[in-house]
Structure formats: structure tokens, C-alpha cells
Design a protein around this motif. Structure first.
Motif, PDB file in Angstrom:
ATOM      1  N   GLU A   1       0.753  -1.177  -0.091  1.00 46.92           N
ATOM      2  CA  GLU A   1      -0.045  -0.115  -0.140  1.00 46.92           C
ATOM      3  C   GLU A   1       0.786   1.351   0.086  1.00 46.92           C
ATOM      4  O   GLU A   1       1.662   1.502   0.959  1.00 46.92           O
ATOM      5  N   LEU A   2       0.828   2.040  -0.941  1.00 46.32           N
ATOM      6  CA  LEU A   2       1.507   3.284  -0.955  1.00 46.32           C
ATOM      7  C   LEU A   2       0.725   4.070  -0.288  1.00 46.32           C
ATOM      8  O   LEU A   2       1.685   5.133   0.466  1.00 46.32           O
ATOM      9  N   ASN A   3      -0.322   4.253   0.271  1.00 48.70           N
ATOM     10  CA  ASN A   3      -0.838   4.998   1.168  1.00 48.70           C
ATOM     11  C   ASN A   3      -1.894   4.272   1.965  1.00 48.70           C
ATOM     12  O   ASN A   3      -3.044   4.266   1.900  1.00 48.70           O
ATOM     13  N   PRO A   4      -1.390   3.791   3.013  1.00 50.20           N
ATOM     14  CA  PRO A   4      -2.356   2.705   3.671  1.00 50.20           C
ATOM     15  C   PRO A   4      -3.278   3.632   4.639  1.00 50.20           C
ATOM     16  O   PRO A   4      -4.298   3.052   4.928  1.00 50.20           O
ATOM     17  N   ASP A   5      -2.944   4.731   4.934  1.00 49.79           N
ATOM     18  CA  ASP A   5      -4.071   5.467   5.740  1.00 49.79           C
ATOM     19  C   ASP A   5      -4.932   6.400   4.925  1.00 49.79           C
ATOM     20  O   ASP A   5      -5.522   7.256   5.321  1.00 49.79           O
ATOM     21  N   MET A   6      -5.013   6.397   3.599  1.00 49.69           N
ATOM     22  CA  MET A   6      -5.746   6.974   2.479  1.00 49.69           C
ATOM     23  C   MET A   6      -7.114   6.737   3.035  1.00 49.69           C
ATOM     24  O   MET A   6      -7.619   5.607   3.039  1.00 49.69           O
ATOM     25  N   PRO A   7      -8.043   8.020   3.230  1.00 51.46           N
ATOM     26  CA  PRO A   7      -9.504   7.894   3.763  1.00 51.46           C
ATOM     27  C   PRO A   7     -10.114   7.344   2.515  1.00 51.46           C
ATOM     28  O   PRO A   7      -9.578   7.197   1.324  1.00 51.46           O
ATOM     29  N   ALA A   8     -11.313   6.915   2.837  1.00 50.61           N
ATOM     30  CA  ALA A   8     -12.287   6.352   1.939  1.00 50.61           C
ATOM     31  C   ALA A   8     -12.342   7.340   0.492  1.00 50.61           C
ATOM     32  O   ALA A   8     -12.634   6.756  -0.637  1.00 50.61           O
ATOM     33  N   GLN A   9     -12.500   8.433   0.787  1.00 49.66           N
ATOM     34  CA  GLN A   9     -12.906   9.385  -0.434  1.00 49.66           C
ATOM     35  C   GLN A   9     -11.544   9.622  -1.042  1.00 49.66           C
ATOM     36  O   GLN A   9     -11.702  10.293  -2.224  1.00 49.66           O
TER      37      GLN A   9
ATOM     38  N   ASN B   1      -3.995   7.503 -18.873  1.00 46.15           N
ATOM     39  CA  ASN B   1      -5.215   8.512 -19.291  1.00 46.15           C
ATOM     40  C   ASN B   1      -5.407   9.396 -18.009  1.00 46.15           C
ATOM     41  O   ASN B   1      -6.308   9.441 -17.381  1.00 46.15           O
ATOM     42  N   PHE B   2      -4.346  10.076 -17.637  1.00 45.91           N
ATOM     43  CA  PHE B   2      -4.316  11.198 -16.520  1.00 45.91           C
ATOM     44  C   PHE B   2      -5.456  12.367 -16.727  1.00 45.91           C
ATOM     45  O   PHE B   2      -5.620  12.479 -17.958  1.00 45.91           O
ATOM     46  N   TYR B   3      -6.246  12.663 -15.784  1.00 47.36           N
ATOM     47  CA  TYR B   3      -7.073  13.809 -16.090  1.00 47.36           C
ATOM     48  C   TYR B   3      -7.156  14.732 -14.647  1.00 47.36           C
ATOM     49  O   TYR B   3      -6.473  14.338 -13.675  1.00 47.36           O
ATOM     50  N   ASP B   4      -7.512  15.770 -14.753  1.00 47.22           N
ATOM     51  CA  ASP B   4      -7.240  16.697 -13.660  1.00 47.22           C
ATOM     52  C   ASP B   4      -7.862  16.549 -12.260  1.00 47.22           C
ATOM     53  O   ASP B   4      -7.308  16.840 -11.455  1.00 47.22           O
ATOM     54  N   ASP B   5      -9.101  15.786 -12.400  1.00 46.05           N
ATOM     55  CA  ASP B   5      -9.563  15.330 -10.977  1.00 46.05           C
ATOM     56  C   ASP B   5      -9.272  14.165 -10.549  1.00 46.05           C
ATOM     57  O   ASP B   5     -10.104  13.696  -9.695  1.00 46.05           O
ATOM     58  N   MET B   6      -8.241  13.482 -11.028  1.00 46.16           N
ATOM     59  CA  MET B   6      -7.797  12.159 -10.656  1.00 46.16           C
ATOM     60  C   MET B   6      -7.492  12.177  -9.478  1.00 46.16           C
ATOM     61  O   MET B   6      -6.916  12.941  -8.743  1.00 46.16           O
ATOM     62  N   HIS B   7      -8.073  11.023  -8.580  1.00 46.80           N
ATOM     63  CA  HIS B   7      -7.655  10.623  -7.239  1.00 46.80           C
ATOM     64  C   HIS B   7      -6.767   9.718  -7.027  1.00 46.80           C
ATOM     65  O   HIS B   7      -6.768   8.752  -7.587  1.00 46.80           O
ATOM     66  N   ILE B   8      -5.987   9.637  -5.998  1.00 49.77           N
ATOM     67  CA  ILE B   8      -5.382   8.502  -5.247  1.00 49.77           C
ATOM     68  C   ILE B   8      -6.185   7.982  -4.319  1.00 49.77           C
ATOM     69  O   ILE B   8      -6.817   8.806  -3.627  1.00 49.77           O
ATOM     70  N   VAL B   9      -6.389   6.738  -4.398  1.00 48.75           N
ATOM     71  CA  VAL B   9      -7.251   5.840  -3.533  1.00 48.75           C
ATOM     72  C   VAL B   9      -6.679   4.957  -2.566  1.00 48.75           C
ATOM     73  O   VAL B   9      -5.639   4.230  -2.955  1.00 48.75           O
ATOM     74  N   ASN B  10      -7.531   4.520  -1.526  1.00 47.41           N
ATOM     75  CA  ASN B  10      -7.082   3.269  -0.721  1.00 47.41           C
ATOM     76  C   ASN B  10      -7.169   1.824  -1.649  1.00 47.41           C
ATOM     77  O   ASN B  10      -8.185   1.917  -2.310  1.00 47.41           O
ATOM     78  N   THR B  11      -5.953   1.179  -1.466  1.00 47.67           N
ATOM     79  CA  THR B  11      -6.184  -0.084  -2.307  1.00 47.67           C
ATOM     80  C   THR B  11      -6.231  -1.309  -1.651  1.00 47.67           C
ATOM     81  O   THR B  11      -5.973  -2.441  -2.097  1.00 47.67           O
ATOM     82  N   LEU B  12      -6.534  -1.313  -0.446  1.00 45.70           N
ATOM     83  CA  LEU B  12      -6.545  -2.586   0.568  1.00 45.70           C
ATOM     84  C   LEU B  12      -7.670  -3.652   0.060  1.00 45.70           C
ATOM     85  O   LEU B  12      -7.101  -4.886  -0.182  1.00 45.70           O
ATOM     86  N   ASP B  13      -8.774  -2.969  -0.535  1.00 45.66           N
ATOM     87  CA  ASP B  13      -9.776  -4.082  -0.974  1.00 45.66           C
ATOM     88  C   ASP B  13      -9.142  -4.739  -2.387  1.00 45.66           C
ATOM     89  O   ASP B  13      -9.423  -5.772  -2.588  1.00 45.66           O
TER      90      ASP B  13
END
Length: 214
Positions: free
Chosen positions: A46-54, A92-104
Motif C-alpha cells: 500500500e503506497l498510502n495505507p492511511d488514505m481515507p475512503a474518499q 489517461n491522466f485527468y485533472d480530477d484524478m484521485h489517489i485512493v485506498n487499495t486494500l480491497d
């Protein structure tokens, strides 16, 4: 062949260099004709294990984590996009692209490994996130992608609801970290040696040749 070359690839599905590095490795394997002599298992990170759901807006995330400005971000996106295109992968990067939690996502990849479908699902998730603007933290998205590679919908949903499965993935990530893995992609060869980063095709080719001849 009984003595296959075992490759553990430690990676995250929201890591662009992980798919670039894999495409280099895949090309090296194909160049040497080793498709039937290599066994790949994807390992969770996990690059960002503490990343919130949003999640977090990607540019803001990179600015906070690495101090990147808009120009840095644009240049990095252009470079990664070209590296992917060179090996047939579309970013296909875009302006509103988000980094997200990936545990699931890692939970489902563990299931896919048991079914012999892990690489198919891993590549599907890379494409879903980087090419198709999909949220790979959304369980509905994850289940649909799992179904697309042949995993039973009910089985996938049941596993995602299993807290024990999540704990097991966390423990597995911890084990790799205890062995010194702190960055991805990392490819471990026969549980003996490793390289980190999106190594060039030629580097993977040389390593595989040495292992084949050992």
C-alpha cells in the motif's frame, strides 16, 4: 518444467511505475521465450495505507507528499504516459484524478492468485485505474473487474466483507516490509535477490538469462 523461475512482484495498483516496470519485464520474458518457465506472484503493498475512503486529489497528494508543483506533475505525467505507450499501455491522466485506498483491491488479488487469475486481475485493475478513470477503491468497481476476469461475483463480494481477509493482507504487507521492501515496484527473483524500480527491459533480460543459466 519443475524448476521455474519464481518472481514475486511487490506493487500497488495505483503505482504508475509498477505497470511500466511490469511491461518491461513482460517484454524481456517474451524476448527470451520464457513464458512457460516463469512463475509470477503479485504481492501486496500500500503506497498510502492511511488514505481515507474518499481518496485525495492526485496533484494535491503529490504536492503534499513530494513537494511537486503543477509543472513537475505535468512533466511526470507526460514522461510516464510516453513510457507506457512505448510498451502498449495507455495512461489517461485527468485533472480530477484521485489517489485512493487499495486494500480491497489487494484482498481480491489474493483470491485471484488462488484461482490462477492474479495477473489477469492485476492488469485489469491497472487499466481500470490508469486508462478508464475508474475508482478502484469502490467495491462495486472491484467486483465488476473481478467478474470480468472470471471470478464469481458472490465469492468476491463475500471476501470483501471478510475482516479477517483484510487483516491477512495487512500482515502480508508487513512481512515484506520486515524483509526490507520499502518501495515499489520491487521484483524478487527466486526469493533470493531483488531489484526495485521500473527497470529497463534489458536489465530484466540480463537477470533472467543469468537465472536460466544458473
Amino acid at each position: 518444467m519443475s524448476n521455474k523461475i519464481k518472481l514475486d512482484i511487490i506493487s500497488d495498483v495505483v503505482c504508475p511505475w509498477c505497470i511500466v516496470g511490469y511491461k518491461h519485464l513482460e517484454a524481456a520474458i517474451a524476448e527470451l521465450g520464457l513464458e512457460d518457465q516463469v512463475e509470477i506472484e503479485w504481492q501486496p503493498f500500500e503506497l498510502n495505507p492511511d488514505m481515507p475512503a474518499q481518496g485525495e486529489e492526485l496533484r494535491a497528494h503529490l504536492a503534499r507528499k513530494y513537494g511537486s508543483n503543477r509543472e513537475d506533475s505535468d512533466n511526470a505525467r507526460a514522461a510516464i504516459t510516453q513510457r507506457g505507450a512505448d510498451y502498449g499501455f495507455e495512461f489517461n491522466f485527468y485533472d480530477d484524478m484521485h489517489i485512493v485506498n487499495t486494500l480491497d483491491a489487494h484482498v481480491l488479488l489474493e483470491l485471484a492468485q488462488q484461482m490462477g487469475l492474479q495477473t489477469q486481475l492485476k492488469l485489469r485493475l491497472f487499466s481500470a485505474y490508469f486508462s478508464e478513470k475508474k475508482d478502484v477503491s469502490d467495491r462495486k468497481v472491484l467486483i465488476n473487474e473481478a467478474v470480468a476476469v472470471g471470478i464469481n461475483r458472490e465469492q468476491a463480494a463475500e471476501l470483501l466483507a471478510d475482516t479477517q481477509a483484510r487483516r491477512q493482507i495487512k500482515a502480508k504487507i508487513g512481512q515484506w516490509q520486515q524483509m526490507g521492501i520499502s518501495g515499489v515496484p520491487t521484483v524478487v527473483f527466486n526469493r533470493n535477490s531483488a531489484v526495485t524500480g521500473a527497470q529497463p527491459q534489458a536489465t530484466f533480460k540480463q537477470i533472467l538469462l543469468e537465472l536460466q543459466q544458473a
